[in-house]
Design a protein around this motif. Structure first.
Motif, mmCIF file in Angstrom:
data_model
loop_
_atom_site.group_PDB
_atom_site.id
_atom_site.type_symbol
_atom_site.label_atom_id
_atom_site.label_comp_id
_atom_site.label_asym_id
_atom_site.label_seq_id
_atom_site.Cartn_x
_atom_site.Cartn_y
_atom_site.Cartn_z
ATOM 1 N N TYR A 132 -1.691 3.525 9.824
ATOM 2 C CA TYR A 132 -0.239 3.557 9.971
ATOM 3 C C TYR A 132 0.366 2.184 9.687
ATOM 4 O O TYR A 132 1.379 2.070 8.989
ATOM 5 N N LEU A 133 -0.279 1.149 10.204
ATOM 6 C CA LEU A 133 0.230 -0.204 10.003
ATOM 7 C C LEU A 133 0.147 -0.600 8.527
ATOM 8 O O LEU A 133 1.083 -1.199 7.978
ATOM 9 N N LEU A 134 -0.955 -0.253 7.886
ATOM 10 C CA LEU A 134 -1.091 -0.527 6.455
ATOM 11 C C LEU A 134 -0.008 0.177 5.650
ATOM 12 O O LEU A 134 0.594 -0.401 4.740
ATOM 13 N N ALA A 135 0.233 1.451 5.997
ATOM 14 C CA ALA A 135 1.245 2.227 5.284
ATOM 15 C C ALA A 135 2.613 1.563 5.393
ATOM 16 O O ALA A 135 3.350 1.463 4.400
ATOM 17 N N ASN A 136 2.960 1.090 6.558
ATOM 18 C CA ASN A 136 4.256 0.443 6.748
ATOM 19 C C ASN A 136 4.342 -0.869 5.983
ATOM 20 O O ASN A 136 5.387 -1.187 5.405
ATOM 21 N N ASP A 137 3.258 -1.635 5.994
ATOM 22 C CA ASP A 137 3.249 -2.873 5.207
ATOM 23 C C ASP A 137 3.471 -2.571 3.728
ATOM 24 O O ASP A 137 4.215 -3.275 3.036
ATOM 25 N N LEU A 138 2.826 -1.520 3.234
ATOM 26 C CA LEU A 138 2.948 -1.150 1.824
ATOM 27 C C LEU A 138 4.356 -0.651 1.498
ATOM 28 O O LEU A 138 4.906 -0.955 0.437
ATOM 29 N N LEU A 139 4.944 0.104 2.410
ATOM 30 C CA LEU A 139 6.302 0.594 2.183
ATOM 31 C C LEU A 139 7.294 -0.563 2.076
ATOM 32 O O LEU A 139 8.227 -0.521 1.270
ATOM 33 N N LYS A 140 7.097 -1.591 2.896
ATOM 34 C CA LYS A 140 7.985 -2.756 2.829
ATOM 35 C C LYS A 140 7.830 -3.506 1.510
ATOM 36 O O LYS A 140 8.724 -4.243 1.099
ATOM 37 N N GLU A 141 6.680 -3.321 0.859
ATOM 38 C CA GLU A 141 6.446 -3.944 -0.445
ATOM 39 C C GLU A 141 6.765 -2.974 -1.583
ATOM 40 O O GLU A 141 6.420 -3.225 -2.739
ATOM 41 N N TYR A 142 7.396 -1.832 -1.246
ATOM 42 C CA TYR A 142 7.804 -0.805 -2.213
ATOM 43 C C TYR A 142 6.611 -0.183 -2.935
ATOM 44 O O TYR A 142 6.728 0.262 -4.072
ATOM 45 N N GLU A 143 5.474 -0.131 -2.250
ATOM 46 C CA GLU A 143 4.263 0.491 -2.793
ATOM 47 C C GLU A 143 4.134 1.897 -2.204
ATOM 48 O O GLU A 143 3.367 2.145 -1.276
ATOM 49 N N GLY A 144 4.919 2.839 -2.767
ATOM 50 C CA GLY A 144 4.960 4.182 -2.206
ATOM 51 C C GLY A 144 3.659 4.945 -2.326
ATOM 52 O O GLY A 144 3.221 5.601 -1.380
ATOM 53 N N GLY A 145 3.004 4.879 -3.508
ATOM 54 C CA GLY A 145 1.769 5.630 -3.719
ATOM 55 C C GLY A 145 0.653 5.228 -2.769
ATOM 56 O O GLY A 145 0.085 6.083 -2.059
ATOM 57 N N PRO A 146 0.303 3.919 -2.700
ATOM 58 C CA PRO A 146 -0.738 3.493 -1.752
ATOM 59 C C PRO A 146 -0.380 3.813 -0.298
ATOM 60 O O PRO A 146 -1.262 4.155 0.500
ATOM 61 N N ALA A 147 0.910 3.726 0.047
ATOM 62 C CA ALA A 147 1.318 4.066 1.420
ATOM 63 C C ALA A 147 1.062 5.532 1.708
ATOM 64 O O ALA A 147 0.572 5.903 2.790
ATOM 65 N N LEU A 148 1.363 6.396 0.747
ATOM 66 C CA LEU A 148 1.131 7.836 0.935
ATOM 67 C C LEU A 148 -0.347 8.136 1.149
ATOM 68 O O LEU A 148 -0.704 9.017 1.945
#
Length: 732
Positions: free
Chosen positions: A96-112
């Motif tokens: 969950y924490l990784l996903a949020n970090d990725l979303l803040k970096e506009y990395e939608g695919g890796p976050a998903l």
């Protein structure tokens, strides 16, 4: 912000992929599975999930230790935990924490990919997992699937406050969702943004103004909302509306406006009192008679209410001595809890009228009938001080000693107990002195006098003449504390360091509450501290003790027994900067932290009325002088690193002026070296405790006690040796 109408129906929902199929994909991709084998695998996976769900949410967590570590610095460690093949709560948190970090970096695919199937493993945050998944789809330009995911959240969890966020996001595509949000979740900050935008477009919407007055009472912008309601829609407001408006004004210290609004609300003792007090505190002019009339209206309308005792006290303060005595007599007769203070005030008035015999009789009544009251402790202490001034240590000891047993909760008790020990030393009663000092550290461990007592007991805590050189061990918590209030979802978000979501969620959970309980207020203070609002957070924790409700008093007593209470009251912001500059200046880091807490409450941009600026409240002229000394060309007093650099140099300088005597150095930091030099010459006392008592500037005396009281608290809270020693004394 609006889209182009309703959502288009989707042909098919995206299937959820369970963990078992992920594990099977590579290892047995060519194996044909029978229905029975699939059922067995799914049952096995479900058993693993159920075992994981039983894990204690509050047990130690490695992921929690990464909550405040910058995203790039924690990435590798989180990935290692998230890629574990063992299903666990830690793995879910890391994903969950990784996903949020990725979303803040506009990395939608890796976050998903991190969020895929996570709702099956991490039930505490399921609504937020769906919320973030929608954002992931949006970042991959699959807006239809984003909207479908948010719709799924609203349909599956209609009462969850995360659905308010989903409605807010959906409203960007179809404004009808904002209508739904205003109707369903007016307490949510995101929906309140919509309300404020609509008021900008059309200010004449009193129903929306009332929603903000009700559900956002502490927002700084709400005061103008209250003003508009009062000025433009007074004839449409109900008594309940007026109550909300008045309470809101009162909470933000607009006392006169509150008083006027309370006049339109239902009549109650508290409202009557605030009508009078509000006009007294913020008078529009010479309104003494109006205030007196308002207090008297409370007296006659609610003669037995607790607020009436306060009204009588205020009336006594506003009246000439003889009339004041009449009001005080009424308190003494009708309100036994307030009687001791009224007796003390009455005795003082009788002294003014030169009725000494009557005053003595009143004080004797106070001593005999109310021996355990704070007012009695105050009177005893005054007599003891007067005796000490004349050199009569025996009389001072005799009058002060009962305070330690009769009035242990009095604010005077720590000081009285310490000086009972000092006077016992003067009288040669060494065992009594030892017992008094041990009493202070055991019963009042948070007080400045506990430090002074620890020095007398020979503890390794530093004294005025050597505390600057001490480098105490500091053990800081590596995870955030578990908040005592709020939902499990909120607590999890807070401990994961998801501050924006946690703050918004808690604000929404508190809804329209005008006052918070002790635990709620403390939780709110924790959120202020993580936002860097240190002055507000620290002060809010401090004022939790001022609760009249016995249940809330009990809650506060329980809370202050916990480490998290003291960590919040004595936090450690700017720790790395403090350590760097105290090492360079060879100063005790806890002493510098303590001075900083007193000067600014750790607010980098705060400025005093005379211009002292920043964390260590450096005067511009002093800053310029120091900067020239250390050849610092470009600096800013509001920059934390620069301010601590300049402030520690100056504190080191004041120490060098007084042979490293920290008492004189700290006093000089506040009052200036010239004043301190005069006091040293004037008093010529060798006992530092006596010198502190003789400091003629009340502000400087209080400053010295506060700074060293802070130092002692940082030492006892964060230094394991002193903390353990105090625990042993507390158990005796």
């Amino acid at each position: 912000m609006c889209g182009n109408g309703m959502l288009k129906p989707l042909k098919q929902k995206r299937p959820l992929i369970i963990a078992s199929s992920i594990l099977l994909a590579g290892a047995i991709s060519t194996l044909v599975l029978t229905p029975r084998m699939v059922e067995w695998l799914e049952q096995r996976q479900q058993a693993k999930i159920e075992t994981t769900l039983k894990e204690d949410l509050n047990k130690p967590s490695v992921v929690f230790t990464l909550a405040e570590v910058p995203a790039q610095q924690r990435r590798e460690q989180l990935q290692a935990i998230a890629s574990s093949e063992t299903l666990s709560l830690e793995r879910s948190r890391a994903r969950y924490l990784l996903a949020n970090d990725l979303l803040k970096e506009y990395e939608g695919g890796p976050a998903l990919r991190q969020l895929e199937g996570l709702e099956k493993e991490y039930p505490t945050l399921v609504p937020y997992i769906l919320l973030k998944r929608g954002r992931g789809y949006e970042l991959t330009n699959d807006t239809a699937l984003a909207q479908e995911t948010w719709q799924e959240l609203i349909e599956t969890y209609p009462d969850s406050l995360a659905s308010a966020e989903a409605l807010y996001e959906l409203g960007k595509y179809d404004a009808s969702y904002w209508d739904q949000g205003i109707e369903t979740f007016p307490q949510h900050p995101s929906i309140q943004k919509v309300i404020r935008e609509r008021l900008k477009e059309n200010p004449k919407q009193p129903e929306l103004l009332l929603l903000l007055a009700k559900y956002a009472p502490y927002d700084p912008n709400t005061n103008s909302i209250r003003d508009r309601l009062v000025n433009d829609y007074a004839d449409q407001l109900t008594p309940e509306d007026w109550q909300r408006i008045a309470d809101g004004y009162w909470e933000v210290n607009e006392f006169y406006k509150a008083a006027m609004a309370y006049q339109q609300a239902d009549k109650s003792p508290q409202n009557y009192y605030r009508i009078a007090r509000g006009q007294q505190v913020q008078p529009p002019g010479d309104n003494k008679e109006t205030v007196i009339a308002a207090y008297r209206q409370l007296m006659f309308g609610f003669p037995k209410a607790e607020e009436t005792a306060l009204a009588l006290k205020r009336l006594a303060q506003l009246s000439p001595p003889q009339t004041a005595i009449t009001y005080l007599d009424e308190i003494i007769q009708k309100f036994p809890e307030q009687a001791p203070e009224a007796l003390l005030d009455k005795a003082a008035l009788l002294d003014k009228l030169n009725r000494k015999a009557e005053a003595a009789k009143v004080r004797q009544t106070l001593l005999s009938k109310y021996s355990k009251s704070d007012a009695t402790a105050e009177y005893r202490w005054q007599v003891a001080q007067d005796a000490a001034e004349t050199g009569d240590a025996l009389k001072a000891w005799t009058w002060a000693q009962p305070i330690t047993t009769n009035n242990p909760e009095s604010s005077i008790a720590p000081k009285a107990a310490f000086w009972v020990g000092k006077w016992a030393q003067q009288l040669g009663r060494i065992e009594d002195a030892q017992a008094a000092f041990e009493h202070v550290v055991a019963r009042h461990p948070e007080s400045y006098y506990a430090w002074r007592s620890a020095v007398q007991l020979g503890w390794n805590v530093g004294n005025f003449n050597n505390v600057r050189q001490i480098l105490p061990q500091v053990n800081k918590p590596d995870t955030r504390p578990l908040p005592p209030a709020g939902s499990e979802m909120f607590k999890e978000l807070y401990r994961l360091g998801q501050d924006e979501d946690a703050i918004t969620l808690f604000q929404a959970e508190m809804g329209d509450r005008q006052t918070l309980s002790v635990n709620e207020g403390f939780t709110d203070a924790l959120l202020k501290l993580v936002q860097g609002k240190n002055l507000q957070g620290i002060n809010q924790v401090w004022y939790l003790q001022n609760k009249d409700d016995p249940e809330q008093e009990k809650e506060w007593q329980q809370l202050r027994q916990t480490d998290k209470y003291w960590h919040a009251l004595f936090p450690f912001p700017f720790y790395d900067n403090i350590i760097e500059w105290t090492q360079r200046r060879q100063l005790n880091p806890l002493l510098v932290t303590s001075l900083m807490r007193q000067e600014s409450r750790f607010e980098p941009e705060i400025k005093s009325p005379v211009g002292a600026t920043g964390l260590m409240q450096v005067m511009p002229a002093t800053g310029e002088w120091v900067a020239n000394k250390i050849n610092l060309k470009d600096y800013s007093l509001t920059n934390p690193n620069d301010n601590i650099n300049l402030g520690t140099w100056y504190l080191n300088y004041t120490h060098s002026e007084y042979s490293n005597n920290s008492l004189l150095a700290i006093a000089s930091y506040n009052a200036g070296p010239g004043n301190v030099s005069k006091w040293v010459k004037r008093y010529r006392v060798s006992d530092p405790d006596v010198f502190v008592e003789k400091i003629p500037f009340g502000e400087t005396k209080g400053y010295v006690e506060s700074v060293f009281g802070n130092y002692w608290n940082y030492l006892r809270i964060y230094n394991p040796e002193i903390s353990q020693l105090l625990q042993r004394y507390a158990k005796q």
